[in-house]
Structures are given as C-alpha cells and as structure tokens.
Scaffold this motif. Structure first.
Motif, PDB file in Angstrom:
ATOM      1  N   SER A 102       0.977   0.679   2.949  1.00  0.00           N
ATOM      2  CA  SER A 102       1.407  -0.644   3.438  1.00  0.00           C
ATOM      3  C   SER A 102       2.089  -0.401   4.779  1.00  0.00           C
ATOM      4  O   SER A 102       2.411   0.740   5.127  1.00  0.00           O
ATOM      5  N   THR A 103       2.327  -1.474   5.498  1.00  0.00           N
ATOM      6  CA  THR A 103       3.076  -1.327   6.743  1.00  0.00           C
ATOM      7  C   THR A 103       4.501  -0.866   6.434  1.00  0.00           C
ATOM      8  O   THR A 103       5.066  -0.041   7.157  1.00  0.00           O
ATOM      9  N   SER A 104       5.061  -1.403   5.348  1.00  0.00           N
ATOM     10  CA  SER A 104       6.422  -0.988   4.988  1.00  0.00           C
ATOM     11  C   SER A 104       6.476   0.516   4.763  1.00  0.00           C
ATOM     12  O   SER A 104       7.408   1.189   5.219  1.00  0.00           O
ATOM     13  N   TYR A 140      11.910  -9.338  11.738  1.00  0.00           N
ATOM     14  CA  TYR A 140      11.571  -9.178  10.329  1.00  0.00           C
ATOM     15  C   TYR A 140      12.753  -8.542   9.600  1.00  0.00           C
ATOM     16  O   TYR A 140      13.152  -7.431   9.934  1.00  0.00           O
ATOM     17  N   VAL A 180       8.010  -6.319  17.249  1.00  0.00           N
ATOM     18  CA  VAL A 180       6.927  -6.917  16.466  1.00  0.00           C
ATOM     19  C   VAL A 180       6.171  -7.829  17.424  1.00  0.00           C
ATOM     20  O   VAL A 180       6.760  -8.702  18.061  1.00  0.00           O
ATOM     21  N   ASN A 228       7.734 -11.828  14.067  1.00  0.00           N
ATOM     22  CA  ASN A 228       7.977 -12.656  12.880  1.00  0.00           C
ATOM     23  C   ASN A 228       9.485 -12.834  12.784  1.00  0.00           C
ATOM     24  O   ASN A 228      10.188 -11.842  12.684  1.00  0.00           O
ATOM     25  N   ASP A 273       4.859  -3.261  15.810  1.00  0.00           N
ATOM     26  CA  ASP A 273       4.262  -3.817  14.596  1.00  0.00           C
ATOM     27  C   ASP A 273       3.326  -4.949  15.025  1.00  0.00           C
ATOM     28  O   ASP A 273       3.771  -5.970  15.542  1.00  0.00           O
ATOM     29  N   VAL A 304       1.018  -6.516  12.944  1.00  0.00           N
ATOM     30  CA  VAL A 304       0.327  -7.083  11.774  1.00  0.00           C
ATOM     31  C   VAL A 304      -0.218  -8.486  12.050  1.00  0.00           C
ATOM     32  O   VAL A 304      -1.225  -8.889  11.485  1.00  0.00           O
ATOM     33  N   PHE A 305       0.469  -9.228  12.956  1.00  0.00           N
ATOM     34  CA  PHE A 305       0.039 -10.612  13.220  1.00  0.00           C
ATOM     35  C   PHE A 305      -0.789 -10.741  14.507  1.00  0.00           C
ATOM     36  O   PHE A 305      -1.033 -11.860  14.964  1.00  0.00           O
ATOM     37  N   SER A 365      -2.759  -6.415   4.871  1.00  0.00           N
ATOM     38  CA  SER A 365      -2.062  -7.559   4.291  1.00  0.00           C
ATOM     39  C   SER A 365      -2.149  -8.772   5.203  1.00  0.00           C
ATOM     40  O   SER A 365      -2.191  -9.900   4.723  1.00  0.00           O
ATOM     41  N   LYS A 366      -2.193  -8.555   6.509  1.00  0.00           N
ATOM     42  CA  LYS A 366      -2.350  -9.682   7.434  1.00  0.00           C
ATOM     43  C   LYS A 366      -3.742  -9.656   8.077  1.00  0.00           C
ATOM     44  O   LYS A 366      -4.360 -10.707   8.238  1.00  0.00           O
TER      45      LYS A 366
HETATM   46  C1  LIG Z   1       6.337  -8.163  10.783  1.00  0.00           C
HETATM   47  C2  LIG Z   1       5.890  -7.636   9.459  1.00  0.00           C
HETATM   48  N1  LIG Z   1       5.626  -6.330   9.315  1.00  0.00           N
HETATM   49  C3  LIG Z   1       5.233  -5.835   8.131  1.00  0.00           C
HETATM   50  C4  LIG Z   1       5.080  -6.630   7.027  1.00  0.00           C
HETATM   51  C5  LIG Z   1       4.687  -6.023   5.721  1.00  0.00           C
HETATM   52  O1  LIG Z   1       3.355  -5.721   5.649  1.00  0.00           O
HETATM   53  P1  LIG Z   1       2.806  -4.855   4.443  1.00  0.00           P
HETATM   54  O2  LIG Z   1       2.416  -5.802   3.373  1.00  0.00           O
HETATM   55  O3  LIG Z   1       1.636  -4.140   5.038  1.00  0.00           O
HETATM   56  O4  LIG Z   1       3.889  -3.892   4.027  1.00  0.00           O
HETATM   57  C6  LIG Z   1       5.334  -8.000   7.129  1.00  0.00           C
HETATM   58  C7  LIG Z   1       5.188  -8.869   5.961  1.00  0.00           C
HETATM   59  O5  LIG Z   1       5.390 -10.066   5.998  1.00  0.00           O
HETATM   60  C8  LIG Z   1       5.764  -8.505   8.372  1.00  0.00           C
HETATM   61  O6  LIG Z   1       6.073  -9.811   8.514  1.00  0.00           O
END
Ligand SMILES: Cc1ncc(COP(=O)(O)O)c(C=O)c1O
Length: 406
Positions: free
Chosen positions: A115-117, A141, A187, A191, A219, A221-222, A254-255
């Motif tokens: 995951s990104t986390s 975030y 990010v 977010n 980051d 993801v979006f 995830s995104k």
């Molecule tokens: C900016 C940002 N990074 C990472 C994540 C988490 O992504 P992942 O589900 O891949 O851990 C989110 C989830 O909302 C997010 O908003």
C-alpha cells in the motif's frame, strides 16, 4: 495415568507477577479513544439511525460498476498460484506500472509495496534514524503523523497558504529545516486541498532539497484526478527526468484503479543516489515480502482495467462539484475553494463556532457526516471537508440538509 504433568492448571505457584498492564511503546498514542465526532457516529449507527456520509473515501462502497468478471478472471489466472518472490516486486507488475506512468519510467526504478502507507513506512526507515524529522506542508493527509512516529520520526507541519490558490511556503520550509531534517513530504495533488504543485514550485522545492541535502517524497496517488487544474501545474514529478535531489514518488492501486482492497502500492526512485536507494529499499522490503503474488500477477490486467474505473470516478467527482456549485448559488455566505485535483472539496463557511463543534452539530441535527477542516490541519474554523466520491443522490441530499444549518 498421571494427569498432573501437562495441564497448565497444575503449574507450580507463580513466583513473578508482571507489573500492571502490557507495557507499550511510547510511539503509540496514549489512548485509543475515538474523537467526539467518531464516537457520536458509532453511537448513532449502533442505534440504527441512518447517517448520510459525505466523507466516504472507500471507492468500493460508492456504487461504481466495477468490471467484476474481468477482475475475478485476473485474480484467478494460473500465475496467481506461483511464488517466486523478488523484493523489488515482480518484473511483470513493475513493467505494467512503468507503462501506466509513462515519462520514461523504467521497471528498474520501481519497488512494489502492499500500500502507499507501507511505502511511507519503508521510506521513513530508509531515510531517518529515531529522532529525525520530515517536513510536511500542511494542510495535508493526517496519517503522516502516525506513519512517521511509528518509525521513530517526527512529521513537522509547515503551513502552506491560500491566496487565490494554495502555495507552498518555501521560506518557511527552509526556516523549519534543522540538522535532523531528512526529507520533505508533498502530496501532488494534495489531500484535502487538491493543490497541484506548480512547475515553479517544483523547481524551487527540488533546488531547496538539493541545497539542504534532503530527500523529496511526492505522493501522487491522486495524480490521475485533475479537476480544475491550473495551466502551470506539475502533472507529475516524473516530468523531471533528472531532479537535483533524491525524489521518491508514491502511488498505488487504491486510487489509480480505485481498488484499495487489492493492496498494491509502489515507489519510484529518481535523482542522486537512486540506485543505492533502491538497493536499500529492496533490502527493507525483503524483510517482509508483503506484496501478495496474486496481485502482482494480476497487475497488468488491473492497470488495463483502471482507465474505465477512473472514468466513472471522474464523472462522479464532476457531477458532485456541479451539484455543490448549483446549491451554493442560493447561499452566498458559503463558498468552496477551487479543486485542482483529488477526491475532496473544501467548503468555506462563516466560522461562527469551532469547526469540530459544527461537524458534530450537523451530525446531530441533520444526520449528515462531514469532516471539520481541523482534521487536516486547515487553519481557522471556516472549512468543512466533503468527499466528492459520495454517491450523487446522497451528496445532493446531504447538501440540502446541511446548508440551512451553516
Ligand atoms: C494522500 C494519500 N496518500 C496515501 C493514501 C493511502 O493509500 P493506500 O491505500 O495505498 O495506503 C491516501 C488514502 O486516502 C491518501 O489520501
């Protein structure tokens, strides 16, 4: 038969007593008490009271039509039964991810995570020692605080400012960097503010990191969800093939594919020391090998299906934004900030009370859940955060209920 030997109840009387409750690491929160809004939400739900949730960010619960048969087929291909772990992640998955990003990204520049986390966890282990810090332009975030702290690092917020659009405060970032600062975490788009870095910000930020010897975590993801992007936006950090500082880009399914349940993220590494960084990251990842073989085998198909899923998300985001704008015309004391990208919108309201109290009041009086801006470190009390991912009818009904109370 001697029944006294094995039964644990037959042990000799204990000589030592463990002192009190289990001793926990100081990295953990002092208590796991939910905040007032979450506590009230759980209570309402346990009483069976319906709540219109305008904060949902789980795409699998937002009524999108996923290509179910294709997803099932991808996850049941014969390859999902094999296991040939590569700490960097399978070549086939990395090639598909590199192709998704483009901009000459190579499979060799990528490392897969669950995951990104998890990617953040690996990067904080990679870059910092206990007591070091990373700078995070805020609002941002909220998970960074904990992701850093659980690795023994401090995430130090550095306020960005809003003037027609959001801006990083580069002077404040430079002033905040100390001898123990190891990285800046941005990010793009942010977010919850939706702010895309401008190209000028990118060049100033990477120069600053190079000058101060910091890594830059980006980051993205979006990044596939640009809504009202300014012309000078940095669509992706990968536009810079040769940044002057180490750049560690994070993203994930995830995104990118709205498939958070499949648990696949990745880190792309560029800039000075990229090869050494990747080698060290592979060492870290090798201790866990946490990315499942089935999702790696399915990754090329999942990424091929992603544009169709993203398109539905894009349509939802735009429809909800249009509904919000239409509702706002009748409420001139309320407004929204521009949404350059991402899944959230910031609603601006007169800050007549504390924003957490406002969210609680809305939940009590209208049964609608919104997030107070303070959850994301937004300055002042004048912002509420809404998820544009919300199913359209819920979003419209929710707005209809909360606007008269704002
Ligand atoms: C900016 C940002 N990074 C990472 C994540 C988490 O992504 P992942 O589900 O891949 O851990 C989110 C989830 O909302 C997010 O908003």
């Amino acid at each position: 038969m001697d029944g006294s030997i094995i039964h644990p109840g037959n042990r000799a009387p204990r000589q030592f007593v463990y002192p009190g409750p289990m001793r926990l690491s100081a990295r953990l929160p002092p208590s796991f008490e939910p905040n007032a809004l979450s506590a009230r939400l759980s209570q309402l739900r346990s009483e069976g009271r319906p709540v219109l949730d305008l904060t949902g960010s789980n795409p699998t619960r937002c009524g999108f039509a996923y290509p179910e048969a294709d997803l099932r087929a991808a996850l049941s291909a014969p390859a999902v039964l094999g296991y040939d772990p590569d700490p960097q992640g399978s070549q086939i998955a990395r090639e598909a991810i590199a192709a998704h990003h483009g901009h000459s990204l190579q499979a060799g520049e990528l490392l897969l995570t669950a995951s990104t986390s998890e990617g953040y966890g690996l990067l904080f282990k990679l870059l910092g020692d206990p007591g070091d810090d990373v700078l995070v332009p805020s609002p941002s975030y909220p998970l960074f605080d904990w992701l850093a702290r659980l690795e023994g690092l401090h995430a130090r917020p550095v306020p960005s400012y809003f003037h027609d659009r959001w801006h990083l405060d580069l002077g404040a970032l430079e002033a905040a960097a100390g001898p123990r600062t190891r990285a800046i975490v941005v990010v793009n788009p942010n977010n919850p503010t939706g702010h895309f870095l401008s190209r000028a910000e990118w060049s100033a930020l990477t120069d600053l990191c190079a000058r101060l010897g910091l890594a830059l975590l980006v980051d993205e993801v979006f990044a596939d969800y640009a809504l009202e992007p300014p012309a000078d936006r940095l669509a992706t950090a990968l536009l810079d093939p040769d940044p002057p500082c180490p750049v560690l880009l994070l993203s994930g399914l995830s995104k990118v594919a709205a498939l958070p349940q499949l648990k696949l993220g990745w880190i792309a590494v560029r800039g000075p020391g990229a090869a050494e960084g990747l080698e060290a990251l592979a060492f870290l990842a090798d201790q866990y090998l946490s990315v499942s073989a089935p999702v790696q085998a399915a990754a090329p198909t999942l990424l091929a299906l992603a544009p169709g899923i993203r398109q539905q998300v894009q349509i939802r985001l735009r429809a909800n934004l249009a509904a919000l704008d239409a509702t706002l015309t009748a409420h001139p004391h309320l407004s929204r900030l521009p949404v350059e990208g991402g899944w959230s919108v910031l609603l601006r309201r007169p800050a007549v009370d504390e924003d957490g109290a406002c969210a609680l009041r809305l939940l009590e009086r209208t049964g609608v859940l919104v997030h107070p801006g303070s959850f994301f470190d937004l300055p002042g009390d004048g912002h509420l955060v809404l998820s544009l991912l919300t199913p359209e009818k819920t979003f419209r009904d929710g707005l209809g209920r909360i606007f008269p109370c704002l």
